[in-house]
Design an enzyme around this catalytic site. Structure first.
Site, PDB file in Angstrom:
ATOM      1  N   ARG A  51      25.106  36.424  48.907  1.00  0.00           N
ATOM      2  CA  ARG A  51      26.685  35.883  49.112  1.00  0.00           C
ATOM      3  C   ARG A  51      27.184  35.154  47.689  1.00  0.00           C
ATOM      4  NH1 ARG A  51      28.085  31.709  51.076  1.00  0.00           N
ATOM      5  NH2 ARG A  51      26.210  31.431  52.523  1.00  0.00           N
ATOM      6  N   TYR A 105      50.918  47.121  45.060  1.00  0.00           N
ATOM      7  CA  TYR A 105      49.978  48.136  45.888  1.00  0.00           C
ATOM      8  C   TYR A 105      50.236  47.619  47.320  1.00  0.00           C
ATOM      9  CZ  TYR A 105      45.502  49.374  48.039  1.00  0.00           C
ATOM     10  OH  TYR A 105      44.532  50.037  48.861  1.00  0.00           O
ATOM     11  N   ASP A 177      47.040  43.520  37.921  1.00  0.00           N
ATOM     12  CA  ASP A 177      45.951  44.461  38.441  1.00  0.00           C
ATOM     13  C   ASP A 177      46.064  45.504  37.719  1.00  0.00           C
ATOM     14  OD1 ASP A 177      45.133  46.612  39.947  1.00  0.00           O
ATOM     15  OD2 ASP A 177      46.039  45.940  41.934  1.00  0.00           O
ATOM     16  N   LYS A 202      38.079  52.668  42.055  1.00  0.00           N
ATOM     17  CA  LYS A 202      38.902  53.668  41.479  1.00  0.00           C
ATOM     18  C   LYS A 202      37.975  53.997  40.257  1.00  0.00           C
ATOM     19  CE  LYS A 202      41.336  52.719  45.061  1.00  0.00           C
ATOM     20  NZ  LYS A 202      42.516  51.701  44.813  1.00  0.00           N
TER      21      LYS A 202
END
Ligand SMILES: *Cc1c(COP(=O)(O)O)cnc(C)c1O
Length: 385
Positions: A51, A105, A177, A202
């Site tokens: 983590r 988005y 982004d 992506k």
């Protein structure tokens, strides 16, 4: 950190690889261990634990990703949304105000409009192509400005230089982004952006088999984001880290092919008598073409078009194409097709969609790495020859 490797292709293969190679392994091994033996660390954030984003798989990826956009540092996250939310929640605190592009988005739009108010964060949307309208929206508590390299699904290109200028003049953190461009087509930090964010789901991974994200920028800022991510917990799992690492190696080959193929397909569609409109920044007719040509190395693999004959014609095309898979998302090796009115923009009313320039008949394509000729032949038969 300056990468010792010069070109992107070489960085994709060699940057961040452990030296010496672990047991001589040519491919980065997966460290599937939640915790690691105590080795005298003095800070919580340095304890070796998945983590805390510091296993060997994380470290190798951070170095490789930072090298790609000539960033000082990078951080991988469990999803693109984890990268976006954790970055924004690091640079903003309760009482702060954000300027954000008005065509975001969907997940980011929902985060800003639905979640931010409950965190005491306010926002205003900007028309990113009209910088003269931004200044009146600045407030004493405005701390950051957030845009996307190209918008979905119309591929508009914001005035990115004006965004950086405004941020520098008013002491705002600028975030972008950069998912649609990928590091192959655009390096926003070189233009002066503070943070470049990716949905690694992506192009970075490129194989449609994991969800992941990344944020790149100055080391001090990336460290603050890492500490917040350590608390929020949106950490990338080592197996997904391995898949991202593996996928990245072919990023340049994939995206350059996709740039070329998408441009040919956009030109073909623009000439086709059964098509009324094509949106692709690589076409001279696109309003963002000049800016995209100046700023980007390529125009990317996503385009959208309206077939003649409205929604019925669009549905017929989607039923008749053989190669594209009808599925949301983008950036993978398979060509995907969607109708935004049914997927990404289904939450808007038909009038809101029309105002945003998104016809109900609009089809969005994410071009994969199949043969361009095969795709052209397929679109031609689907459009009725
Ligand atoms: C997919 C996408 C995201 C969200 O990424 P996830 O990996 O699905 O969380 C953010 N921005 C853009 C532009 C995207 O296409």
């Amino acid at each position: 950190m300056k990468s010792p490797f010069k070109s992107l292709e070489t960085k994709l293969i060699h940057a961040g690889e452990p030296e010496p190679r672990i047991q001589g392994a040519v491919a980065m091994p997966i460290f599937q261990s939640a915790m690691f033996q105590y080795a005298g660390e003095t800070s919580y954030h340095d304890l070796k634990y998945i983590r805390l984003n510091n296993t060997p798989n994380h470290v190798a990826l951070h170095q490789k990703l930072a090298a790609l956009e000539n960033a000082e540092a990078a951080l991988v996250t469990a999803s693109g949304m984890a990268a976006i939310s954790t970055s924004l929640l690091t640079v903003l605190k309760a009482g702060d105000h954000l300027l954000a592009q008005n065509c975001l988005y969907g997940g980011t739009y929902d985060l800003v409009t639905r979640d931010f108010p409950s965190f005491g964060l306010s926002y205003d949307f900007i028309d990113a192509e009209r910088p003269e309208t931004w200044k009146p929206l600045l407030k004493p508590n405005t701390k950051a400005i957030y845009v996307e390299t190209m918008t979905n699904p119309l591929l508009q290109v914001a005035d990115l230089e004006a965004v950086v200028e405004l941020a520098k003049a008013h002491g705002l953190i600028s975030l972008i982004d950069n998912t649609f461009a990928s590091p192959v087509n655009f390096c926003p930090l070189e233009l002066g952006f503070d943070l470049s964010i990716h949905s690694g789901t992506k192009y970075l991974n490129g194989h449609s088999d994991i969800v992941c994200g990344a944020v790149l920028g100055q080391a001090a800022l990336i460290q603050r984001i890492t500490h917040r991510l350590n608390h929020l917990g949106g950490t990338l799992d080592p197996h997904a880290a391995y898949l991202l690492h593996r996928g990245l190696k072919t990023l340049a080959l994939r995206v350059r092919h996709q740039n070329e193929s998408a441009l040919k397909i956009a030109r073909f569609l623009a000439r086709h008598s059964a098509v009324v409109r094509v949106n692709y920044a690589g076409l001279e007719s696109h309003p963002g073409h000049a800016r995209a040509r100046q700023l980007f190395a390529g125009f990317g693999g996503v385009l959208s078009f309206e077939p003649r004959g409205g929604v019925e014609a669009a549905d017929r095309v989607l039923k008749t194409v053989r190669l594209p898979i009808i599925a949301p998302s983008l950036g993978g090796v398979e060509t995907l097709a969607t109708r935004p009115a049914l997927t990404s923009h289904a939450g808007l009313s038909p009038i809101e969609r029309r105002n945003a320039g998104i016809a109900d008949s609009l089809i969005r394509l994410s071009i994969g790495i199949e043969s361009t000729d095969d795709l052209l032949e397929d679109f031609d038969q689907a459009l009725g020859g």
